[in-house]
Design a protein around this motif. Structure first.
Motif, PDB file in Angstrom:
ATOM      1  N   ALA B 152       0.869  -1.170   0.000  1.00  0.00           N
ATOM      2  CA  ALA B 152       0.000   0.000   0.000  1.00  0.00           C
ATOM      3  C   ALA B 152       0.911   1.227   0.000  1.00  0.00           C
ATOM      4  N   LEU B 153       0.356   2.381   0.312  1.00  0.00           N
ATOM      5  CA  LEU B 153       1.192   3.584   0.359  1.00  0.00           C
ATOM      6  C   LEU B 153       1.371   4.001   1.814  1.00  0.00           C
ATOM      7  N   ILE B 154       2.608   4.134   2.246  1.00  0.00           N
ATOM      8  CA  ILE B 154       2.829   4.675   3.592  1.00  0.00           C
ATOM      9  C   ILE B 154       3.421   6.075   3.449  1.00  0.00           C
ATOM     10  N   TYR B 155       3.132   6.929   4.409  1.00  0.00           N
ATOM     11  CA  TYR B 155       3.593   8.315   4.295  1.00  0.00           C
ATOM     12  C   TYR B 155       3.905   8.878   5.673  1.00  0.00           C
ATOM     13  N   ARG B 156       4.738   9.909   5.683  1.00  0.00           N
ATOM     14  CA  ARG B 156       5.047  10.612   6.925  1.00  0.00           C
ATOM     15  C   ARG B 156       3.975  11.678   7.123  1.00  0.00           C
ATOM     16  N   LYS B 157       3.166  11.498   8.188  1.00  0.00           N
ATOM     17  CA  LYS B 157       2.092  12.459   8.456  1.00  0.00           C
ATOM     18  C   LYS B 157       2.644  13.869   8.608  1.00  0.00           C
ATOM     19  N   ASP B 158       3.762  13.984   9.354  1.00  0.00           N
ATOM     20  CA  ASP B 158       4.296  15.320   9.635  1.00  0.00           C
ATOM     21  C   ASP B 158       4.749  16.038   8.361  1.00  0.00           C
ATOM     22  N   ASP B 256      16.689  -0.170   0.093  1.00  0.00           N
ATOM     23  CA  ASP B 256      17.339   1.140   0.087  1.00  0.00           C
ATOM     24  C   ASP B 256      16.308   2.243   0.274  1.00  0.00           C
ATOM     25  N   ALA B 257      15.166   2.097  -0.420  1.00  0.00           N
ATOM     26  CA  ALA B 257      14.102   3.087  -0.300  1.00  0.00           C
ATOM     27  C   ALA B 257      13.559   3.095   1.128  1.00  0.00           C
ATOM     28  N   GLN B 258      13.474   1.907   1.707  1.00  0.00           N
ATOM     29  CA  GLN B 258      12.984   1.804   3.076  1.00  0.00           C
ATOM     30  C   GLN B 258      13.926   2.514   4.044  1.00  0.00           C
ATOM     31  N   THR B 259      15.221   2.312   3.825  1.00  0.00           N
ATOM     32  CA  THR B 259      16.207   2.995   4.658  1.00  0.00           C
ATOM     33  C   THR B 259      16.050   4.507   4.540  1.00  0.00           C
ATOM     34  N   ALA B 260      15.834   4.970   3.306  1.00  0.00           N
ATOM     35  CA  ALA B 260      15.666   6.407   3.097  1.00  0.00           C
ATOM     36  C   ALA B 260      14.429   6.911   3.842  1.00  0.00           C
ATOM     37  N   PHE B 261      13.376   6.105   3.838  1.00  0.00           N
ATOM     38  CA  PHE B 261      12.150   6.493   4.539  1.00  0.00           C
ATOM     39  C   PHE B 261      12.410   6.569   6.048  1.00  0.00           C
ATOM     40  N   ILE B 262      13.124   5.582   6.553  1.00  0.00           N
ATOM     41  CA  ILE B 262      13.457   5.574   7.984  1.00  0.00           C
ATOM     42  C   ILE B 262      14.276   6.804   8.346  1.00  0.00           C
ATOM     43  N   ASN B 263      15.201   7.182   7.469  1.00  0.00           N
ATOM     44  CA  ASN B 263      16.064   8.326   7.751  1.00  0.00           C
ATOM     45  C   ASN B 263      15.369   9.663   7.526  1.00  0.00           C
ATOM     46  N   GLY B 264      14.117   9.620   7.077  1.00  0.00           N
ATOM     47  CA  GLY B 264      13.400  10.862   6.836  1.00  0.00           C
ATOM     48  C   GLY B 264      13.834  11.587   5.582  1.00  0.00           C
ATOM     49  N   ASP B 265      14.345  10.844   4.598  1.00  0.00           N
ATOM     50  CA  ASP B 265      14.763  11.478   3.347  1.00  0.00           C
ATOM     51  C   ASP B 265      13.636  11.545   2.336  1.00  0.00           C
ATOM     52  N   TYR B 276       6.473  -1.956   6.679  1.00  0.00           N
ATOM     53  CA  TYR B 276       5.956  -1.120   7.753  1.00  0.00           C
ATOM     54  C   TYR B 276       6.456  -1.636   9.106  1.00  0.00           C
ATOM     55  N   ASN B 277       6.313  -2.938   9.326  1.00  0.00           N
ATOM     56  CA  ASN B 277       6.773  -3.533  10.584  1.00  0.00           C
ATOM     57  C   ASN B 277       8.264  -3.330  10.790  1.00  0.00           C
ATOM     58  N   SER B 278       9.001  -3.520   9.712  1.00  0.00           N
ATOM     59  CA  SER B 278      10.446  -3.447   9.854  1.00  0.00           C
ATOM     60  C   SER B 278      10.894  -2.000  10.085  1.00  0.00           C
ATOM     61  N   ILE B 279      10.167  -1.040   9.486  1.00  0.00           N
ATOM     62  CA  ILE B 279      10.498   0.375   9.709  1.00  0.00           C
ATOM     63  C   ILE B 279      10.286   0.727  11.180  1.00  0.00           C
ATOM     64  N   ILE B 280       9.156   0.284  11.713  1.00  0.00           N
ATOM     65  CA  ILE B 280       8.848   0.609  13.107  1.00  0.00           C
ATOM     66  C   ILE B 280       9.783  -0.122  14.067  1.00  0.00           C
ATOM     67  N   ALA B 281      10.170  -1.329  13.682  1.00  0.00           N
ATOM     68  CA  ALA B 281      11.106  -2.069  14.528  1.00  0.00           C
ATOM     69  C   ALA B 281      12.451  -1.354  14.581  1.00  0.00           C
ATOM     70  N   THR B 282      12.838  -0.759  13.428  1.00  0.00           N
ATOM     71  CA  THR B 282      14.123  -0.074  13.390  1.00  0.00           C
ATOM     72  C   THR B 282      14.068   1.242  14.149  1.00  0.00           C
TER      73      THR B 282
END
Lengths: 322, 425
Positions: B152-158, B256-265, B276-282
């Motif tokens: 699905a699509l995940i997004y940064r609310k902020d 790589d894209a997931q890492t960028a999402f985690i880093n707020g890029d 999603y689970n792995s992002i929150i776990a990290t």
């Protein structure tokens, strides 16, 4: 007194009569048996590990073997079809060109850098032993690990290289994507390959440099040769056999380069930075086209063979290769 | 020369195929308690990338061994990126595992090679049906659905709030949102559209109203050479072309894209529940900042995603089919299954498992379930598809469009030709 000279030929002819042909043959066989027996174990191993796979690969390259054919042993002879495809398929052809051009660049880079480091280490500097050990370290890092590390160093946003460049005032390197283009990707991979392969070259050349008698160089200095002339006219010719061997080794290593390309060039658009070794692997194992993959491997093998023969000939002509 | 050696050694190693299928087949279909299980099996599971989830899988082995004394389950984790190659090598070399997790798109390919054991006794309505379809070749089923999921699509609310946009519902919304983020949130890109993730860009073709391939009798024919497919690839590439995605993204894979999402890029990402689970776990503090919506809909009005997942398969050349079948069934028991799927962020592949999961009651994860159940499709279950994926034939053309070196229409035409070559060969 007169009997002595006569007795000697007589005695000799008695003890060693001219042996018949059979005996010569038997002795020759006897003389050969031991060496052959001693060589046999390694010959068997080489035949098994090098000979058979080579023959099998060459055979496969003339067939259309896929994965199912491997399991059930059915495959069709297609003649030169695979080789035609190697040279008509854009990706495979590019990979061969990449191999030769990029491989040659790596050989030149490794030799120049290796020579420079060897000459430096040959100076009597403080802490030379330490430097010698430090130089060895890159060689000890597994190629796969080194590739992963360098890929990180060249990372667009978090890599050290871009950070350093930006801090040095090159703002264009902000978020610069090294692996988004073949050329810039090759710059990064070139650095990785040279970094990994110069230690061997440097230390071999250092060993060579240390065998050059100091008197020869002093004599040249007395004759008025400057440092560059001493290097070009004395050091280099004396090191020629070592250089030749190193160039052959480097060529073989750098032409069949796999790990660095596999790791670092995977994201380069359209896989345009693949080398023949990676292309053969992908064709064989990812697409299950074993015949075509083998054909790429055979072409690479022939290229390497040609280069090796040219070098051996060049060196052999000088009569210094023994 | 090294390659020549490697190729040939592998080929050399696989001289004769074993002929023990007969005995084994009767064992797996018998399935009674009468037979006492013994011996050992090796099991390959795709590396879930987290020690905790590995622990769940390893526990399966231990629990099973405890319940059946005298058995030994040897579990190995294989990274997804190398898995296809590793299966091919194992099959070619005759060194297959007894049981393995297999990506759903690969099952028909390996079944077609004769490497997989038919799985009898797949009851109607017992499993997620699209996953059974994905395991079917010539009306025989070769894998049992283990888990499934759709991106699905995940997004940064902020970030979206700062940019003053709502979570996108359509393609146009998505472009506008990415643009707004780029303009108003410094140092953040709109979206992480990568060059090396076909599960991100191929579904846009469905969203545009196109098809990927159609079946014609025994074989498949590519449907990529169409205005819809061209429009879809154009849309996907536009984010990169317009610099709404990072420059390096052209060479990125999904992690790589997931890492960028985690880093707020990046502000938005096409990702599955597992991502999603792995992002929150990290980075646990991201949990309250991440929103989830269905994939934006394209011109067709659909936001179809790819329904991916895994089958549990057995190999024909395995020496212990009975123990393998028993272990597979053990892993598919609803309680066991949910221990794993809840951790990894997928939905169970069995209907009993889904009921037991409670997935639909969780707000943040509900869109992933809805995406799978209501708006997802599978790639053509052709034996050739795994090879197409394995060779990444799509990426190169997509990357060319992203770089502006080729038009989308030329790219899809080229891809259609390549696909048809593979389907025919």
């Amino acid at each position: 007194m007169s009997s002595a000279p006569a007795a000697v030929p007589a005695g000799r002819s008695k003890r060693a009569p001219r042996p018949p042909a059979m005996a010569i043959a038997r002795r020759a066989v006897n003389r050969l048996t031991l060496p052959v027996l001693l060589l046999l174990p390694s010959l068997i191993i080489i035949a098994g590990l090098v000979g058979y796979p080579l023959v099998r690969t060459i055979y496969l390259s003339f067939t259309d073997t896929g994965l199912g054919d491997l399991i059930y042993g059915t495959s069709e002879w297609v003649g030169l079809e695979n080789f035609k495809e190697v040279f008509t398929d854009e990706h495979l052809r590019t990979s061969l060109v990449n191999t030769v051009v990029f491989g040659t660049a790596c050989v030149i880079g490794t030799m120049i850098f290796g020579f420079a480091v060897a000459l430096l280490l040959n100076q009597r500097l403080k802490g030379n032993l330490l430097f010698g050990i430090a130089v060895l370290l890159p060689w000890a890092v597994p190629a796969l690990a080194a590739s992963a590390i360098w890929k990180w160093l060249f990372d667009a946003r978090y890599g050290f290289v871009n950070w350093a460049m930006v801090n040095l005032g090159f703002d264009g390197f902000q978020d610069y994507a090294w692996f988004a283009d073949r050329e810039s990707a090759y710059v990064a991979i070139f650095i990785t390959v040279v970094w990994q392969s110069f230690p061997f070259v440097a230390l071999s050349l250092l060993a060579g440099l240390q065998t050059i008698p100091k008197e020869t160089l002093q004599a040249a200095a007395v004759d008025g040769a400057n440092a560059f002339q001493r290097f070009r006219l004395v050091t280099l010719p004396l090191l020629r056999p070592i250089v030749a061997v190193l160039v052959i080794f480097s060529t073989i290593w750098d032409f069949k380069i796999f790990d660095q390309i596999y790791v670092m060039a995977a994201g380069v658009p359209d896989r345009s930075a693949d080398t023949a070794a990676v292309a053969a692997y992908r064709e064989g194992f990812a697409l299950s086209h074993y015949g075509l993959g083998s054909a790429v491997a055979v072409v690479l093998f022939l290229i390497l063979l040609a280069f090796a023969l040219i070098y051996v000939r060049l060196v052999g002509k000088e009569g210094e290769f023994s | 020369m090294a390659v020549a050696l490697v190729l040939a050694t592998l080929v050399a190693a696989c001289g004769g195929g074993d002929e023990d299928n007969g005995a084994a087949q009767s064992g797996s279909s018998g399935g009674g308690e009468a037979a006492k299980l013994e011996g050992s099996i090796s099991v390959w599971i795709m590396d879930p990338g987290s020690p905790k989830i590995q622990g769940v899988v390893n526990q399966y082995g231990k629990d099973f061994e405890a319940a059946h004394p005298g058995t030994k389950i040897d579990i190995q984790f294989v990274p997804w990126a190398q898995a296809h190659d590793k299966f091919v090598t194992a099959i070619a070399g005759g060194k297959v595992p007894d049981v393995a997790e297999m990506g759903t798109t690969w099952t028909p390919e390996f079944a077609d090679q004769g490497a997989l054991l038919e799985q009898p006794g797949i009851g109607e309505g017992e499993y997620v049906s699209s996953l059974v379809d994905a395991a079917t070749l010539d009306e025989k089923v070769y894998g049992k659905p283990w888990y499934a999921g759709a991106r699905a699509l995940i997004y940064r609310k902020d970030f979206l709030e700062k940019a003053g946009v709502e979570p996108p519902k359509t393609w146009e919304d998505m472009t506008a949102a990415a643009q707004a983020v780029k303009e108003k949130v410094k140092g953040v890109y709109g979206i992480g559209t990568t060059g090396l993730s076909e599960h991100m860009y191929l579904p846009t073709i469905w969203q545009a109203g196109g098809e990927i391939a159609t079946q014609e009798g025994d074989t498949w024919k590519s449907a990529l050479n169409s205005p819809e497919a061209a429009q879809a690839i154009d849309f996907y590439a536009s984010f990169y072309k317009d610099e709404l995605a990072p420059k390096a993204a052209i060479g990125w894979e999904e992690p790589d894209a997931q890492t960028a999402f985690i880093n707020g890029d990046i502000a938005m990402l096409i990702a599955g529940g597992w991502g999603y689970n792995s992002i929150i776990a990290t980075k646990p503090e991201l949990e309250e900042k991440i929103g989830t919506v269905l994939q934006p809909t394209g011109p067709s009005g659909k936001g179809t995603a790819f329904a991916g997942g895994s089958h549990l398969v057995q190999f024909t050349e395995s020496g212990n089919h009975e123990l393998g079948a028993s272990f597979v069934d053990f892993m598919l028991e609803p309680d066991q299954l949910n221990k794993f799927t809840s951790e990894i962020g997928f939905l169970p592949g069995t209907t009993a498992g889904i009921e037991a999961s409670g997935y639909l009651e969780d707000e943040a994860r509900k869109p992933f379930a809805e995406q799978l159940l209501n708006a997802s499709a599978v790639y053509p279950p052709s034996p050739k598809w795994g090879g197409l994926e394995g060779a990444n034939i799509f990426d190169g053309q997509i990357q060319k469009v992203m770089k502006g070196e080729e038009t989308a229409q030329d790219a899809v035409a080229e891809l259609a030709t390549k696909m048809d070559e593979e389907f025919a060969g």
